[in-house]
Design an enzyme around this catalytic site. Sequence first.
Site, PDB file in Angstrom:
ATOM      1  N   HIS A 127       0.776  -1.124   0.083  1.00  0.00           N
ATOM      2  CA  HIS A 127      -0.062  -0.235   0.029  1.00  0.00           C
ATOM      3  C   HIS A 127       0.910   1.079  -0.168  1.00  0.00           C
ATOM      4  CE1 HIS A 127      -3.404  -2.407  -0.055  1.00  0.00           C
ATOM      5  NE2 HIS A 127      -3.624  -2.570   1.245  1.00  0.00           N
ATOM      6  N   HIS A 201      -9.821   1.648   0.826  1.00  0.00           N
ATOM      7  CA  HIS A 201      -9.547   0.908   1.661  1.00  0.00           C
ATOM      8  C   HIS A 201     -10.674   0.562   2.833  1.00  0.00           C
ATOM      9  CE1 HIS A 201      -7.757  -2.634   3.939  1.00  0.00           C
ATOM     10  NE2 HIS A 201      -6.604  -2.612   2.861  1.00  0.00           N
ATOM     11  N   GLU A 335     -11.904  -3.521  -2.742  1.00  0.00           N
ATOM     12  CA  GLU A 335     -10.793  -2.525  -3.434  1.00  0.00           C
ATOM     13  C   GLU A 335     -10.461  -2.663  -4.842  1.00  0.00           C
ATOM     14  OE1 GLU A 335      -6.950  -2.856  -0.610  1.00  0.00           O
ATOM     15  OE2 GLU A 335      -8.313  -4.597   0.522  1.00  0.00           O
TER      16      GLU A 335
END
Length: 371
Positions: A127, A201, A335
């Site tokens: 991420h 997220h 996502e």
Amino acid sequence: MNYLSIIVSVFLLIFSNQQIGATDPVKKELLGPHDGSEVYMYTLTNKSGNVLKLTNFGARIVGVEVPDKDGKTDNVVLGSYDLESILRGSFGGATVGRFANRIANGKFTLDGVEYNLPINNRPNTLHGGAKGWYAKVWNAELINKKNKPGVRFTYMSPDMEEGFPGTINMEVLFTWTNKNEVIIEYTATTDKKSVINITNHAYFNLHGAGSGNIFDHEMTLKASAYTPLNATQIPTGEIRPVKGTPFDFTTPQTFGSRIGDTYEGSVFSGYDHNYVLDNKEKVDAVVYDPVSGRVLEMITDQPAMQLYTGNGLMYKNPPETGGRQFRPRSGFCLESQHYPDSPNQHAFPSTVISPGEKFKSTTIYRFSVKK
């Protein structure tokens, strides 16, 4: 009488302005300082009185308050409304970049140059690194439209931030519609060739945030294939049909129906996997909670979606939002994004962005009720 008329007119004008302020579709509240900047909460209210709550810390969703089949309203996003808890929230609800999901061994090569990234999910980068966009305070502009209130967040990611090349100018526009739709529009440009993969997220629980697990949530997903993973959760490169596997949601299945089954010689423990979307129908994913009657639809132009069932989730909400505990499997993520490790897997859709190009993408989360 003239003086009386003037007094009455002034009173009505003041009262009218107060009423406009009271029904303002976008409200801004200071939460406090962080890292030399101010963190705010933005509350967007649609005509039905339903609410979307955002913050400029991580350009994140912290609340979606919508009714169930009996008209009872609850927050269906695992998020907090106070600064201390928001700062502890890691990825929850945040805009994730510069590269969502995992990059193998924290490195990739672009035009013959190897770039090394922080390892924050051993042995990989996850991420965007240890201080990705989810941990930044973004600039914000209120879009105060009665029918489509919104907030535009912007952030300039400097060249070599977390090891990624190029200065990225990023914009994320959140709009809250009268149809209970969260519309997320991403736009990005760069001054140097780089890679980009953006997602949101948010963790959802259609029972209400902190109200038990999501095993009974039923999903239909328009994805005929997924990308199998190696032992470190990096795609092997194979595109495998979901048919005959625990990953098949082409017909309605609950999240918990196959957790605990044996698959490929081991116990299947939950979902943290990338699906290859068919992209043939308007709605890509539908999740239904038979208890509350709430329905969540996801619509995206992205080629993939990471399904995560909160396998490792564990944190607490503060008393201000009920003090409910968020335990493992108490939330799920849809996502929308490109495939994990795309910079190292040239058979996957490209995530390269070049100067003069504009990355644009839209994802919609639509909430409704099935009675």
